[in-house]
Scaffold this motif. Structure first.
Motif, PDB file in Angstrom:
ATOM      1  N   SER A 178       0.941  -1.246  -0.117  1.00 22.50           N
ATOM      2  CA  SER A 178      -0.054   0.123  -0.044  1.00 22.50           C
ATOM      3  C   SER A 178       1.058   1.437  -0.096  1.00 22.50           C
ATOM      4  O   SER A 178       0.562   2.112  -0.786  1.00 22.50           O
ATOM      5  CB  SER A 178      -1.002   0.058   1.238  1.00 22.50           C
ATOM      6  OG  SER A 178      -1.708   1.070   1.419  1.00 22.50           O
ATOM      7  N   ALA A 179       2.204   1.043   0.770  1.00 22.25           N
ATOM      8  CA  ALA A 179       2.860   2.555   0.827  1.00 22.25           C
ATOM      9  C   ALA A 179       3.407   2.588  -0.481  1.00 22.25           C
ATOM     10  O   ALA A 179       3.591   3.817  -0.989  1.00 22.25           O
ATOM     11  CB  ALA A 179       4.016   2.109   1.851  1.00 22.25           C
ATOM     12  N   LEU A 180       3.939   1.562  -0.998  1.00 19.21           N
ATOM     13  CA  LEU A 180       4.548   1.879  -2.334  1.00 19.21           C
ATOM     14  C   LEU A 180       3.430   2.283  -3.679  1.00 19.21           C
ATOM     15  O   LEU A 180       3.882   3.005  -4.354  1.00 19.21           O
ATOM     16  CB  LEU A 180       5.257   0.669  -2.901  1.00 19.21           C
ATOM     17  CG  LEU A 180       6.348   0.103  -2.300  1.00 19.21           C
ATOM     18  CD1 LEU A 180       7.114  -1.438  -2.594  1.00 19.21           C
ATOM     19  CD2 LEU A 180       7.860   1.091  -2.524  1.00 19.21           C
ATOM     20  N   THR A 181       2.408   1.713  -3.735  1.00 14.93           N
ATOM     21  CA  THR A 181       1.175   2.147  -4.460  1.00 14.93           C
ATOM     22  C   THR A 181       1.035   3.790  -4.339  1.00 14.93           C
ATOM     23  O   THR A 181       0.823   4.496  -5.123  1.00 14.93           O
ATOM     24  CB  THR A 181       0.125   1.284  -4.211  1.00 14.93           C
ATOM     25  OG1 THR A 181       0.236  -0.047  -4.411  1.00 14.93           O
ATOM     26  CG2 THR A 181      -0.932   1.791  -5.032  1.00 14.93           C
ATOM     27  N   LEU A 205       7.699  -4.126  -9.036  1.00 15.77           N
ATOM     28  CA  LEU A 205       7.698  -4.132 -10.434  1.00 15.77           C
ATOM     29  C   LEU A 205       5.911  -4.281 -10.786  1.00 15.77           C
ATOM     30  O   LEU A 205       5.457  -3.657 -11.900  1.00 15.77           O
ATOM     31  CB  LEU A 205       8.385  -5.249 -11.187  1.00 15.77           C
ATOM     32  CG  LEU A 205       9.969  -5.274 -10.975  1.00 15.77           C
ATOM     33  CD1 LEU A 205      10.433  -6.581 -11.553  1.00 15.77           C
ATOM     34  CD2 LEU A 205      10.443  -3.947 -11.770  1.00 15.77           C
ATOM     35  N   ALA A 206       5.510  -5.173 -10.009  1.00 16.64           N
ATOM     36  CA  ALA A 206       4.025  -5.397 -10.360  1.00 16.64           C
ATOM     37  C   ALA A 206       3.114  -3.749 -10.151  1.00 16.64           C
ATOM     38  O   ALA A 206       2.471  -3.681 -10.717  1.00 16.64           O
ATOM     39  CB  ALA A 206       3.454  -6.358  -9.464  1.00 16.64           C
ATOM     40  N   ILE A 207       3.478  -3.491  -9.146  1.00 21.68           N
ATOM     41  CA  ILE A 207       2.922  -1.986  -8.692  1.00 21.68           C
ATOM     42  C   ILE A 207       3.199  -0.962  -9.895  1.00 21.68           C
ATOM     43  O   ILE A 207       2.186  -0.192 -10.239  1.00 21.68           O
ATOM     44  CB  ILE A 207       3.314  -1.310  -7.469  1.00 21.68           C
ATOM     45  CG1 ILE A 207       2.796  -2.475  -6.265  1.00 21.68           C
ATOM     46  CG2 ILE A 207       2.868   0.024  -7.125  1.00 21.68           C
ATOM     47  CD1 ILE A 207       3.568  -2.007  -4.903  1.00 21.68           C
ATOM     48  N   ALA A 208       4.425  -0.732 -10.248  1.00 25.21           N
ATOM     49  CA  ALA A 208       4.718   0.224 -11.402  1.00 25.21           C
ATOM     50  C   ALA A 208       4.149  -0.146 -12.445  1.00 25.21           C
ATOM     51  O   ALA A 208       3.501   0.812 -13.126  1.00 25.21           O
ATOM     52  CB  ALA A 208       6.352  -0.098 -11.391  1.00 25.21           C
ATOM     53  N   ARG A 209       3.883  -1.391 -12.681  1.00 26.65           N
ATOM     54  CA  ARG A 209       3.379  -1.554 -14.202  1.00 26.65           C
ATOM     55  C   ARG A 209       1.806  -1.465 -14.010  1.00 26.65           C
ATOM     56  O   ARG A 209       1.340  -1.049 -14.824  1.00 26.65           O
ATOM     57  CB  ARG A 209       3.707  -3.097 -14.431  1.00 26.65           C
ATOM     58  CG  ARG A 209       5.203  -3.249 -15.078  1.00 26.65           C
ATOM     59  CD  ARG A 209       5.576  -5.042 -15.019  1.00 26.65           C
ATOM     60  NE  ARG A 209       7.091  -4.904 -15.501  1.00 26.65           N
ATOM     61  CZ  ARG A 209       7.525  -5.973 -15.273  1.00 26.65           C
ATOM     62  NH1 ARG A 209       7.130  -7.146 -14.776  1.00 26.65           N
ATOM     63  NH2 ARG A 209       8.933  -6.161 -15.670  1.00 26.65           N
ATOM     64  N   ALA A 210       1.181  -1.779 -12.925  1.00 23.16           N
ATOM     65  CA  ALA A 210      -0.197  -1.762 -12.772  1.00 23.16           C
ATOM     66  C   ALA A 210      -0.545  -0.093 -12.712  1.00 23.16           C
ATOM     67  O   ALA A 210      -1.708   0.294 -13.288  1.00 23.16           O
ATOM     68  CB  ALA A 210      -0.503  -2.091 -11.467  1.00 23.16           C
ATOM     69  N   ALA A 211       0.488   0.839 -12.563  1.00 30.31           N
ATOM     70  CA  ALA A 211       0.297   2.101 -12.586  1.00 30.31           C
ATOM     71  C   ALA A 211       0.546   2.688 -13.716  1.00 30.31           C
ATOM     72  O   ALA A 211       0.373   4.109 -14.105  1.00 30.31           O
ATOM     73  CB  ALA A 211       0.899   2.962 -11.290  1.00 30.31           C
TER      74      ALA A 211
END
Length: 227
Positions: A178-181, A205-211
């Motif tokens: 949650s913090a990274l997102t 990596l998953a968070i960055a690509r999802a964003a």
């Protein structure tokens, strides 16, 4: 009453938004029901947002509803919680394989260091159980905390970081993902490059690509990021 409500619900398609429905007396005669039944059926449709009733004027088809509110961002949760059997839940632009690997149970005798969860043999279970019991007895322990975190906890983190950070600049989140997102979506617009250590945390990596961000790997050595 339910049968009358169903019939009126289907009949609404004959009226344009704002169009007046037949009077209660006309509905009583047509469907051979009591005035109370008509009143309850119209009340149900009004509760569903399909009908607007105006005392002394009658019942009218409700205006078209506005578009549904935007959904909250749950992309990182979908990546973290989805499995191969539910691949359709994961955005196709996101590679969840790295996250799914970290969620798999390790072989017997293997202690993982990639997920942040201590092996049971390394956890001070008695001390943690005692601390949890003490925390549960504190006044307000089961109340809903502030969205940005408990003021005392934010102040504690601010003191640990030191000047010039203040408690107002500290945000307490529900976890690392949650913090990274929150940080990435607040600081980087879609399409922007984001520097990440290589190798790095798969969840990052998953968070960055999802964003919609573009991860750019940066090599590291024992001393940190290599220039």
């Amino acid at each position: 009453m339910s049968g009358l409500a169903d019939s009126l619900r289907q009949e609404l398609n004959r009226y344009s938004p704002g169009g007046k429905l037949p009077s209660s007396r006309a509905l009583v005669d047509r469907y051979r029901v009591s005035p109370v039944t008509v009143s309850r059926a119209l009340a149900r449709l009004a509760a569903e947002g399909l009908v607007v009733t105006r005392p002394g004027a009658g019942a009218f088809r409700a205006p078209a509803r506005a578009g549904a509110p935007a959904r909250g961002d749950t992309s990182w949760q979908e990546v973290a919680l989805s499995a191969d059997a539910a691949a359709d839940l994961v955005p196709r632009a996101v590679d969840a394989s790295g996250v799914l690997v970290t969620l798999a149970a390790p072989p017997p005798g293997v202690i993982e260091f990639n997920g942040g969860y201590l092996h049971s043999s390394l956890q001070p279970e008695q001390a943690m159980a005692a601390a949890l019991a003490r925390a549960g007895r504190r006044p307000g322990a089961w109340g809903r905390p502030p969205t940005d975190g408990l003021p005392e906890l934010r102040e504690w983190f601010a003191r640990g970081i030191g000047d010039p950070v203040t408690a107002a600049e500290v945000l307490v989140t529900a976890g690392g993902q949650s913090a990274l997102t929150t940080a990435l979506r607040a600081l980087a617009p879609p399409g922007a490059p984001v520097l990440v250590e290589s190798p790095t945390y798969p969840g990052m990596l998953a968070i960055a690509r999802a964003a919609g961000l573009r991860p750019v790997p940066v090599p590291v050595d024992p001393d940190g990021v290599r220039p």
